[in-house]
Design a protein around this motif. Sequence first.
Motif, PDB file in Angstrom:
ATOM      1  N   SER A 274       0.757  -1.321  -0.098  1.00 23.20           N
ATOM      2  CA  SER A 274      -0.032   0.088  -0.071  1.00 23.20           C
ATOM      3  C   SER A 274       0.958   1.224  -0.055  1.00 23.20           C
ATOM      4  CB  SER A 274      -0.850   0.103   1.176  1.00 23.20           C
ATOM      5  OG  SER A 274      -0.248  -0.257   2.289  1.00 23.20           O
ATOM      6  N   ASP A 275       2.096   1.119   0.542  1.00 27.07           N
ATOM      7  CA  ASP A 275       3.017   2.247   0.353  1.00 27.07           C
ATOM      8  C   ASP A 275       4.270   1.822   0.589  1.00 27.07           C
ATOM      9  OD1 ASP A 275       3.633   4.938   0.267  1.00 27.07           O
ATOM     10  OD2 ASP A 275       2.399   5.646   1.928  1.00 27.07           O
ATOM     11  N   HIS A 276       5.361   2.663   0.023  1.00 27.51           N
ATOM     12  CA  HIS A 276       6.764   2.160   0.053  1.00 27.51           C
ATOM     13  C   HIS A 276       7.525   3.393  -0.286  1.00 27.51           C
ATOM     14  CE1 HIS A 276      10.104  -0.269  -0.694  1.00 27.51           C
ATOM     15  NE2 HIS A 276      10.490   0.528  -1.933  1.00 27.51           N
ATOM     16  N   ALA A 277       8.526   3.465   0.768  1.00 27.41           N
ATOM     17  CA  ALA A 277       9.520   4.533   0.728  1.00 27.41           C
ATOM     18  C   ALA A 277      10.927   3.714   0.671  1.00 27.41           C
ATOM     19  CB  ALA A 277       9.539   5.166   1.953  1.00 27.41           C
ATOM     20  N   GLU A 278      11.885   4.277  -0.316  1.00 27.21           N
ATOM     21  CA  GLU A 278      13.132   3.670  -0.509  1.00 27.21           C
ATOM     22  C   GLU A 278      14.231   4.719  -0.241  1.00 27.21           C
ATOM     23  OE1 GLU A 278      15.233   0.691  -3.476  1.00 27.21           O
ATOM     24  OE2 GLU A 278      13.363   1.539  -3.847  1.00 27.21           O
ATOM     25  N   GLY A 279      15.461   4.247   0.429  1.00 29.42           N
ATOM     26  CA  GLY A 279      16.535   5.192   0.345  1.00 29.42           C
ATOM     27  C   GLY A 279      16.268   6.277   1.439  1.00 29.42           C
ATOM     28  N   VAL A 280      15.399   6.122   2.557  1.00 30.48           N
ATOM     29  CA  VAL A 280      14.938   7.296   3.532  1.00 30.48           C
ATOM     30  C   VAL A 280      15.618   6.840   4.795  1.00 30.48           C
ATOM     31  CG1 VAL A 280      12.925   7.746   2.276  1.00 30.48           C
ATOM     32  CG2 VAL A 280      12.889   5.918   3.991  1.00 30.48           C
ATOM     33  N   ILE A 318       5.904   7.715   6.476  1.00 32.47           N
ATOM     34  CA  ILE A 318       5.408   6.301   6.727  1.00 32.47           C
ATOM     35  C   ILE A 318       6.129   5.547   7.898  1.00 32.47           C
ATOM     36  CG2 ILE A 318       4.535   6.365   4.472  1.00 32.47           C
ATOM     37  CD1 ILE A 318       6.393   4.227   3.857  1.00 32.47           C
ATOM     38  N   PHE A 319       5.377   4.537   8.641  1.00 39.52           N
ATOM     39  CA  PHE A 319       6.254   3.962   9.514  1.00 39.52           C
ATOM     40  C   PHE A 319       5.519   2.455   9.560  1.00 39.52           C
ATOM     41  CE2 PHE A 319       2.501   6.271  11.438  1.00 39.52           C
ATOM     42  CZ  PHE A 319       1.772   5.253  12.067  1.00 39.52           C
ATOM     43  N   ASP A 320       6.081   1.462  10.049  1.00 38.05           N
ATOM     44  CA  ASP A 320       5.671   0.051  10.267  1.00 38.05           C
ATOM     45  C   ASP A 320       5.633  -0.088  11.674  1.00 38.05           C
ATOM     46  OD1 ASP A 320       8.364  -0.567  10.555  1.00 38.05           O
ATOM     47  OD2 ASP A 320       8.975  -1.307   8.886  1.00 38.05           O
ATOM     48  N   ILE A 324      10.281   4.235  11.648  1.00 34.85           N
ATOM     49  CA  ILE A 324       9.354   5.401  11.077  1.00 34.85           C
ATOM     50  C   ILE A 324      10.201   6.198  10.220  1.00 34.85           C
ATOM     51  CG2 ILE A 324       9.977   6.902  13.349  1.00 34.85           C
ATOM     52  CD1 ILE A 324       7.256   8.016  12.670  1.00 34.85           C
ATOM     53  N   GLU A 325       9.846   6.636   9.159  1.00 36.46           N
ATOM     54  CA  GLU A 325      10.617   7.589   8.246  1.00 36.46           C
ATOM     55  C   GLU A 325      10.813   8.737   8.936  1.00 36.46           C
ATOM     56  OE1 GLU A 325       9.967   9.493   3.497  1.00 36.46           O
ATOM     57  OE2 GLU A 325       8.415   8.187   4.568  1.00 36.46           O
ATOM     58  N   ILE A 326      11.977   9.398   8.845  1.00 35.56           N
ATOM     59  CA  ILE A 326      12.269  10.854   9.164  1.00 35.56           C
ATOM     60  C   ILE A 326      12.601  11.786   7.645  1.00 35.56           C
ATOM     61  CG2 ILE A 326      13.691  12.488  10.583  1.00 35.56           C
ATOM     62  CD1 ILE A 326      11.893  10.532  12.152  1.00 35.56           C
TER      63      ILE A 326
END
Length: 378
Positions: A274-280, A318-320, A324-326
């Motif tokens: 549903s969501d994806h953040a890469e290299g963060v 986003i976070f799991d 969590i993404e900063i």
Amino acid sequence: MKKGAKIVTGLIIIGILAAAGMRLMKKDPPIVAAPLPNVSAENPMQGEITLESGLVGTIQPSDIIYVTPKVAGDIAETYVKAGDVVEQGQKLCRIDNSKQIDSARIQMDSAAVALQNAQATLNRMQVLFASGDISAQAFEQTQTQARASKLQYDAARLAYNTQVEYSTVTAPISGVLESVSMDLHTTVSQSSVLCVITGEGLKKVTFSVPERIQKNLKLGDSIRLEKQGTNYQAVITKIANMVSAQTGLFDIEASVENGQALAAGSTVKLYVISDHAEGVITVPVDAVYYEGGDAYLYTVEDSSEGSKVHKIPVETGIFDEQRIEIRSGVSVSDSIIVTWSSELYEGSQVVVVSRNGQPEAVSQTAESTESTAETNQQ
């Protein structure tokens, strides 16, 4: 009496002075500084976060055929029933279309006669045109009529052959007859569904997603299915680019691997990205605090005076369950406090007992060292 009273008074004064002197000579115990809070710290990590959403999908065969007749008529014979396994080309039923066949034969014979006459006329006109007895225009008109007659005959013959050939309905693919609507003596048309055949090959799962999930999916993505405690893998093969008018969602199809045990029409639980953040930049979820809806965390900075705490506002993503993404506020070189303490605030001092998961020698501040030295001297 007066002399005795004076002696008693003097003794009392001497006792008071002695007690006061002893009190003055007695030293107060040294003041020991309160211990600094112990904390663990680590550097932010650069990586990726992937979020899954649970959905419900419907299992369908990869091939599903709705068999319709190519000719109209009455069902004269049936050769199969629902649940039968059929092979490609196997007879399903016979349609009595004898009247249509007779009509098509008459039209074909009439067209054959017209073609024969047109061809004979063309032959005569060709002789006359060669001798110069008719104009080129008249000869061209005769040629056109002959070609038109040929086309009419071809169409009539095709209609006749269709009526004859398709009076017997056969299975277009091999598979299972899921439903059958072929009652004897029932009149059917070319829009009637005689039966439904599902192929024996791979199964597929169909489901619908909102736009926020659809934009994260692409052809070839792997998704996970769950049915009665058993997990299956599927690969996305179709992604709709327009929303469905019925649901307002995007329809998705995926091919299921080793899904022979899944019954067609059954529902399964499936999980998609549903969501994806890469290299963060990411930090532990528990390291981030909130105040009035604004996020912040604590960093620790080493100096000659000890380890000092700083309160840093951050922007989160986003976070799991773990990280969590900063998006802004800190970098991978900062040291983030990852343990909670009620004594954390801007400018407070702490003792870092582990850094990035490794134990660290416990240090003392200059104040606590001096207090300990004074105690030892006393």
